[in-house]
Design a protein around this motif. Structure first.
Motif, short mmCIF file in Angstrom:
data_model
loop_
_atom_site.label_atom_id
_atom_site.label_comp_id
_atom_site.label_asym_id
_atom_site.label_seq_id
_atom_site.Cartn_x
_atom_site.Cartn_y
_atom_site.Cartn_z
N VAL A 180 0.84 -1.21 0.00
CA VAL A 180 0.00 0.00 0.00
C VAL A 180 0.87 1.25 0.00
N ASN A 181 1.93 1.25 0.81
CA ASN A 181 2.82 2.40 0.85
C ASN A 181 3.51 2.62 -0.50
N SER A 182 3.85 1.52 -1.18
CA SER A 182 4.50 1.66 -2.48
C SER A 182 3.57 2.29 -3.51
N LEU A 183 2.28 2.04 -3.37
CA LEU A 183 1.31 2.65 -4.29
C LEU A 183 1.32 4.17 -4.13
N TYR A 184 1.35 4.65 -2.88
CA TYR A 184 1.39 6.09 -2.65
C TYR A 184 2.71 6.69 -3.13
N GLU A 185 3.81 5.96 -2.95
CA GLU A 185 5.10 6.44 -3.44
C GLU A 185 5.09 6.58 -4.95
N ASP A 186 4.48 5.62 -5.63
CA ASP A 186 4.37 5.71 -7.09
C ASP A 186 3.58 6.93 -7.51
N ASP A 187 2.51 7.25 -6.75
CA ASP A 187 1.71 8.43 -7.07
C ASP A 187 2.54 9.70 -6.89
N ASP A 188 3.36 9.76 -5.82
CA ASP A 188 4.20 10.94 -5.57
C ASP A 188 5.22 11.10 -6.68
N GLU A 233 3.63 12.66 -9.69
CA GLU A 233 3.38 14.09 -9.53
C GLU A 233 4.66 14.88 -9.75
#
Length: 313
Positions: free
Chosen positions: A287-295, A298
């Motif tokens: 789950v954390n890696s998904l947010y990192e990919d989003d960052d 951006e």
């Protein structure tokens, strides 16, 4: 005028007692009929028709709730979703699903057992009675609807191949009527599954001659149209529906537990606790890696915007 005392009013009066005993659990009209038979009503087609008529009238005049009964042979498939979607409600549901995925790691209850168990019942109308214990104990439930088709038996044999290859004993816990066909169906199941290359252990849990006597279930004459009746030595035709649903649930629960190794399950639960921590940690990292990919995406977009600004200058 009814001369035997079992007119519409009497049937409705006793039916209300039966329905209240089931504590809100819906039953079929046929189940109700056999419960009335155990309470003294004669067993026969004309009496069944009286019960059907009495319950139709009782529901229309609201003396019996419509939801007191269920028709399992005419259940719809799927549903039409028509309500407006609420985004906040969906967010809440999504969070609940994520939490459930994080918390609900579990081993398959039967994976380290020596046996593979399924419950087979003669009548689909009784499926709802057995769903509770089978769901609770993670056991498959199959309604034969009399003699099952070869297609259904072949599909069962295919289900059994996996656990059979792993060396598990295949156990079928069978519940059927006490009549010539009900007693013969287990033999037919064993013979045909054997012809398909599948050896099984079939245990007749109910309804036996001893149980008919124990529960004082009134038998009816066997059907003249049943060719097996000439060679049958039973007490008379008694439907499985004549047993109280709570009794059937208890029988199913007890029969399943008799084939379940509690010590092996305790070992499985210890392994489950160890693997659960690994499971949670892996999901959190994902789950954390998904947010990192989003960052990262951006940041790349910001760099591209800067380049466009430079070009404009």
């Amino acid at each position: 005028m009814v001369q035997d005392g079992w007119g519409r009013e009497k049937i409705t009066e006793v039916a209300l007692e039966v329905i209240s005993e089931f504590a809100g659990t819906p039953i079929t009209v046929r189940q109700l009929y056999y419960q009335l038979v155990t309470r003294g009503m004669p067993n026969g087609q004309r009496y069944y028709k009286r019960v059907v008529g009495a319950m139709e009238k009782a529901r229309w005049n609201r003396s019996v709730d419509f939801d007191a009964f269920v028709d399992r042979d005419r259940a719809p498939v799927g549903r039409t979703d028509w309500e407006e979607t609420d985004v906040d409600e969906q967010i809440t549901k999504g969070r609940q699903q994520i939490r459930a995925w994080m918390e609900n790691y579990s081993k398959n209850r039967w994976e380290n057992q020596d046996k593979y168990v399924e419950v087979w019942i003669e009548k689909k109308a009784l499926q709802g009675v057995f769903e509770g214990p089978c769901y609770e104990l993670d056991v498959g439930l199959f309604a034969c609807k009399g003699y099952p088709s070869l297609t259904a038996l072949y599909e069962a044999a295919c289900r059994f191949h996996g656990p059979d290859r792993e060396g598990k004993e295949i156990v079928i816990l069978y519940f059927g009527d006490h009549d010539p066909s009900g007693d013969d169906i287990p033999r037919s199941l064993e013979v045909n599954l054997d012809r398909m290359g599948m050896t099984i252990t079939l245990e007749r849990v109910a309804l036996t001659k001893e149980q008919v006597i124990e529960y004082s279930l009134p038998p009816a004459p066997t059907k003249a149209t049943d060719s097996r009746s000439a060679y049958w030595d039973g007490l008379g035709q008694v439907e499985l529906d004549a047993l109280n649903p709570r009794t059937l649930e208890q029988m199913a629960n007890k029969a399943i537990h008799e084939h379940f190794d509690a010590d092996a399950y305790e070992e499985l639960l210890e392994q489950q606790e160890t693997e659960r921590e690994e499971y949670r940690a892996s999901l959190r990292d994902y789950v954390n890696s998904l947010y990192e990919d989003d960052d990262d995406d951006e940041d790349e977009d910001d760099d591209y915007d800067d380049e466009e600004d430079d070009l404009d200058e």
